[in-house]
Structure formats: structure tokens, C-alpha cells
Design a protein around this motif. Structure first.
Motif, PDB file in Angstrom:
ATOM      1  N   VAL A 225       0.832  -1.205   0.000  1.00 13.64           N
ATOM      2  CA  VAL A 225       0.000   0.000   0.000  1.00 13.64           C
ATOM      3  C   VAL A 225       0.869   1.259   0.000  1.00 13.64           C
ATOM      4  O   VAL A 225       0.594   2.214  -0.738  1.00 13.64           O
ATOM      5  N   ASP A 226       1.917   1.278   0.810  1.00 15.99           N
ATOM      6  CA  ASP A 226       2.819   2.436   0.835  1.00 15.99           C
ATOM      7  C   ASP A 226       3.423   2.687  -0.541  1.00 15.99           C
ATOM      8  O   ASP A 226       3.480   3.821  -1.029  1.00 15.99           O
ATOM      9  N   VAL A 227       3.900   1.619  -1.168  1.00 19.89           N
ATOM     10  CA  VAL A 227       4.515   1.734  -2.487  1.00 19.89           C
ATOM     11  C   VAL A 227       3.484   2.163  -3.524  1.00 19.89           C
ATOM     12  O   VAL A 227       3.749   3.019  -4.384  1.00 19.89           O
ATOM     13  N   ALA A 228       2.283   1.594  -3.442  1.00 20.82           N
ATOM     14  CA  ALA A 228       1.231   1.919  -4.410  1.00 20.82           C
ATOM     15  C   ALA A 228       0.830   3.389  -4.333  1.00 20.82           C
ATOM     16  O   ALA A 228       0.450   3.993  -5.338  1.00 20.82           O
ATOM     17  N   ALA A 229       0.914   3.963  -3.148  1.00 22.48           N
ATOM     18  CA  ALA A 229       0.545   5.370  -2.972  1.00 22.48           C
ATOM     19  C   ALA A 229       1.640   6.322  -3.420  1.00 22.48           C
ATOM     20  O   ALA A 229       1.377   7.509  -3.655  1.00 22.48           O
ATOM     21  N   ALA A 230       2.863   5.823  -3.554  1.00 19.89           N
ATOM     22  CA  ALA A 230       3.989   6.716  -3.771  1.00 19.89           C
ATOM     23  C   ALA A 230       4.663   6.585  -5.137  1.00 19.89           C
ATOM     24  O   ALA A 230       5.201   7.561  -5.652  1.00 19.89           O
ATOM     25  N   LEU A 231       4.659   5.382  -5.721  1.00 19.74           N
ATOM     26  CA  LEU A 231       5.430   5.149  -6.937  1.00 19.74           C
ATOM     27  C   LEU A 231       4.579   5.287  -8.199  1.00 19.74           C
ATOM     28  O   LEU A 231       3.359   5.418  -8.142  1.00 19.74           O
TER      29      LEU A 231
ATOM     30  N   LEU B 264      -4.409  -6.793   1.670  1.00 17.24           N
ATOM     31  CA  LEU B 264      -4.067  -5.484   1.108  1.00 17.24           C
ATOM     32  C   LEU B 264      -5.168  -4.467   1.392  1.00 17.24           C
ATOM     33  O   LEU B 264      -4.888  -3.326   1.787  1.00 17.24           O
ATOM     34  N   TYR B 265      -6.415  -4.877   1.183  1.00 17.81           N
ATOM     35  CA  TYR B 265      -7.535  -3.964   1.447  1.00 17.81           C
ATOM     36  C   TYR B 265      -7.604  -3.606   2.937  1.00 17.81           C
ATOM     37  O   TYR B 265      -7.911  -2.457   3.292  1.00 17.81           O
ATOM     38  N   GLU B 266      -7.339  -4.561   3.808  1.00 20.94           N
ATOM     39  CA  GLU B 266      -7.381  -4.287   5.249  1.00 20.94           C
ATOM     40  C   GLU B 266      -6.293  -3.303   5.648  1.00 20.94           C
ATOM     41  O   GLU B 266      -6.533  -2.380   6.448  1.00 20.94           O
ATOM     42  N   ALA B 267      -5.082  -3.476   5.128  1.00 20.50           N
ATOM     43  CA  ALA B 267      -4.000  -2.531   5.427  1.00 20.50           C
ATOM     44  C   ALA B 267      -4.347  -1.146   4.894  1.00 20.50           C
ATOM     45  O   ALA B 267      -4.102  -0.129   5.562  1.00 20.50           O
ATOM     46  N   TRP B 268      -4.906  -1.098   3.689  1.00 18.00           N
ATOM     47  CA  TRP B 268      -5.314   0.179   3.096  1.00 18.00           C
ATOM     48  C   TRP B 268      -6.345   0.876   3.982  1.00 18.00           C
ATOM     49  O   TRP B 268      -6.244   2.094   4.236  1.00 18.00           O
TER      50      TRP B 268
ATOM     51  N   ALA C  21      -3.568   4.075  -4.435  1.00 17.03           N
ATOM     52  CA  ALA C  21      -3.290   2.771  -3.840  1.00 17.03           C
ATOM     53  C   ALA C  21      -4.459   1.818  -4.044  1.00 17.03           C
ATOM     54  O   ALA C  21      -4.268   0.629  -4.339  1.00 17.03           O
ATOM     55  N   LYS C  22      -5.687   2.326  -3.897  1.00 18.08           N
ATOM     56  CA  LYS C  22      -6.875   1.490  -4.091  1.00 18.08           C
ATOM     57  C   LYS C  22      -6.959   0.996  -5.533  1.00 18.08           C
ATOM     58  O   LYS C  22      -7.305  -0.173  -5.792  1.00 18.08           O
ATOM     59  N   ALA C  23      -6.630   1.860  -6.486  1.00 17.19           N
ATOM     60  CA  ALA C  23      -6.656   1.457  -7.893  1.00 17.19           C
ATOM     61  C   ALA C  23      -5.652   0.350  -8.171  1.00 17.19           C
ATOM     62  O   ALA C  23      -5.917  -0.582  -8.933  1.00 17.19           O
ATOM     63  N   VAL C  24      -4.481   0.424  -7.553  1.00 16.61           N
ATOM     64  CA  VAL C  24      -3.460  -0.613  -7.735  1.00 16.61           C
ATOM     65  C   VAL C  24      -3.927  -1.941  -7.152  1.00 16.61           C
ATOM     66  O   VAL C  24      -3.787  -2.998  -7.783  1.00 16.61           O
ATOM     67  N   ILE C  25      -4.504  -1.900  -5.961  1.00 20.32           N
ATOM     68  CA  ILE C  25      -5.012  -3.131  -5.338  1.00 20.32           C
ATOM     69  C   ILE C  25      -6.109  -3.743  -6.197  1.00 20.32           C
ATOM     70  O   ILE C  25      -6.142  -4.962  -6.427  1.00 20.32           O
ATOM     71  N   ASP C  26      -7.023  -2.906  -6.679  1.00 22.80           N
ATOM     72  CA  ASP C  26      -8.107  -3.405  -7.527  1.00 22.80           C
ATOM     73  C   ASP C  26      -7.548  -4.119  -8.764  1.00 22.80           C
ATOM     74  O   ASP C  26      -8.073  -5.157  -9.189  1.00 22.80           O
TER      75      ASP C  26
END
Length: 310
Positions: free
Chosen positions: A128-134, A164-168, A180-185
């Protein structure tokens, strides 16, 4: 990832040895055996730098982002960063300095684990951290690897989508949450390499039909799987990298020539069953424009993008 926390050290003798070329200076007061350093890949060298930085700092710092990713064995699409990332208590502030990046953000105790004696964000929190930043491609590469379910059992499943959704959700609200949500989806447990993940992103961004991942075919009595199958067009695409031909682990005791011959027989067997077969290398996988050109030449139609770049 190997435990590098006990491999480096610092004393006057090591400094003298470093001057003689026997040790590599990792950071101030931290040295690593030169013979071992020279054999490490870039990701492994970054892991050494991360462990050295963590060992030299307070215990309330938690390794995060790409620094946690490398310790969990998550891949980098374009190589490791130059900084070591930590999450620090908000009260401590997020002051960074050259080579060290501190993130003063909230972290739930459930999102922290211990690896080789070091505090590290869990795989799910790291994704999640990486998905929000990269960038989008790099983020999907990390997420796909965390979810990946290897049919041969050679790689462990590191996280589930539920985790992943729980951490988000525990992180809300936070900057980059929508990204980050878009990456998880979008993430999938079926993408087996960074090449495939990068290709998936650019296929979706360009608006090509969504492919079936790891579609099975029967070839000479054996079941084989292809990277991408486009059912409406009855065509197969493969994101082909050097690793399958040159990495000793991937070759599984075979020579590059033997791997190439086996791959040719596999491709011929699949080609007989479909209306088209195309391969593209890493440089095409990571380029939205080049992959668009390649797949248009391949005869795939463009409909509507199913993913949005940022």
C-alpha cells in the motif's frame, strides 16, 4: 531475502582493510566483505545498505516502502532507489537527510513485523505504501508479486488481496489513497514476472481488450500456460525476458540453448492452436507507446482504457 544484518561491521581494522580493497564501505562506519559485495545483484546491495542503515539507528524506526520491499523479496521494475525509507512516529517529525527518507505517518501495530531482528512494515502495508507513492507500473509490479501464486510452489504467496484492502483501510485517510486502491483493484495473483505486470498496465492504459492471464494449452501431452490470451481475437502474447534463458534458477539445470529449444517447441505447439502469437521484450513491456504499436501491428483492437495513469 538473505540476512545481511550480521555480515557488516565497523572497527579500525575494517577501515584499514577497506583501504586495501578487502572491504566495501556501505556507509559511515559500516563495511561489507568486498568478495561478497562484488557477487551481489543491485537489489541485494540495496538490501545490505538498508540493513546497515537500520542497524545504526534507533529501534523505534520502522523500515518501509522500497526498503521494506527489498527485505520481503518484492521486485523493482527499474532498479532499487538511492534512499533508505523509514516510518517514524509523527511526534518525531519526518526530517530526512541524504540517503535517508523518513515518513512521519500513522502506522498500526498490526502493520509491523520483524525480519532478521529489524522492524519492517508487513508485506500488505508495504504494498500500500509503495502503491501510494510510486509510478503505476512499479506499484503494480510490487502488488502482483505479493499476490503471486506460483503453480510450481517455488515462490510463497506473500499476501492476499483481503490483507491489502485491510492494510489500506487501516491507513485511511492518507495521501495517495485513491491511487493505492486502484493498484489493489488491478493487482493479480496470476502475473508471474515484472515484465508481465508492466505489460498488463500498458495493455489496460492503451485500451486493448483485457487478456486472460496464464491461459492453459495442451502441447505434446503437457499442459503449458501463456502470459496473455485474447479470446475474442484468439491470439497469444508473451512478455519475454532474458531471465528465463540466463538465470540459473529459472533454467533449472539446463543450458540456455536447451531452454531456447524447449521454448521454441512450446511456442510451435501453441501457434498451431491459435490465430496469432507475438512476443515482446522488457523494453517494449515498459513503454506504453511501443507496446501500443506492437499490439496494433499484431491486430488487436483498441476499445476503452480500463486503467488511468497518474
Amino acid at each position: 531475502m538473505a540476512d545481511y544484518t550480521r555480515t557488516f561491521g565497523a572497527d579500525l581494522r575494517l577501515r584499514r582493510s577497506a583501504k586495501r580493497g578487502e572491504f566495501h564501505r556501505v556507509s559511515r562506519g559500516q563495511y561489507f566483505p568486498r568478495g561478497q559485495w562484488d557477487t551481489l545483484r543491485n537489489e541485494e546491495r540495496y538490501a545490505v545498505v538498508v540493513c546497515a542503515a537500520a542497524a545504526a539507528r534507533q529501534r523505534d524506526l520502522v523500515l518501509s516502502h522500497q526498503s521494506a520491499a527489498v527485505l520481503h523479496g518484492l521486485p523493482f521494475l527499474f532498479g532499487p532507489p538511492s534512499e533508505v525509507h523509514f516510518i517514524v512516529p509523527r511526534a518525531a517529525g519526518g526530517r530526512s537527510k541524504p540517503g535517508i527518507r523518513k515518513h512521519a505517518v500513522h502506522i498500526d501495530p498490526r502493520d509491523v513485523t520483524v525480519l532478521n531482528g529489524l522492524q519492517v512494515t508487513t508485506v500488505a502495508r508495504t504494498v500500500v505504501d509503495v502503491a501510494a507513492a510510486l509510478d503505476l507500473q512499479s506499484a503494480v509490479v510490487v502488488a502482483d508479486r505479493a499476490l503471486y501464486a506460483d503453480r510450481r510452489g517455488q515462490r510463497a504467496v506473500l499476501a492476499t488481496k483481503t490483507e491489502l484492502y485491510e492494510a489500506w483501510a487501516r491507513m485511511l485517510p492518507f495521501r495517495g489513497s485513491a491511487r493505492a486502491k486502484a493498484v489493489i483493484d488491478f493487482a493479480s495473483h496470476l502475473a508471474g514476472s515484472p515484465n508481465e505486470s508492466a505489460s498488463r498496465v500498458n495493455i489496460a492504459l492503451n485500451g486493448f481488450p483485457e487478456p486472460v492471464l496464464q491461459h492453459p494449452f495442451a502441447v505434446d501431452g503437457a499442459e503449458v500456460f501463456v502470459d496473455f490470451y485474447f479470446p475474442d481475437e484468439d491470439k497469444v502474447g508473451e512478455a519475454d525476458g532474458k531471465v528465463k534463458y540466463f538465470d540459473p534458477v529459472m533454467r533449472d539445470g539446463r543450458t540456455p540453448e536447451q531452454v531456447l529449444w524447449a521454448e521454441k517447441l512450446r511456442e510451435d505447439g501453441v501457434r498451431r492452436q491459435v490465430h496469432g502469437f507475438a512476443r515482446w521484450p522488457f523494453a517494449v513491456s515498459v513503454s506504453r507507446v511501443r507496446l501500443r504499436t506492437r499490439l496494433l501491428e499484431f491486430g488487436l483492437p483498441i476499445t476503452r482504457p480500463t486503467l488511468r495513469a497518474w
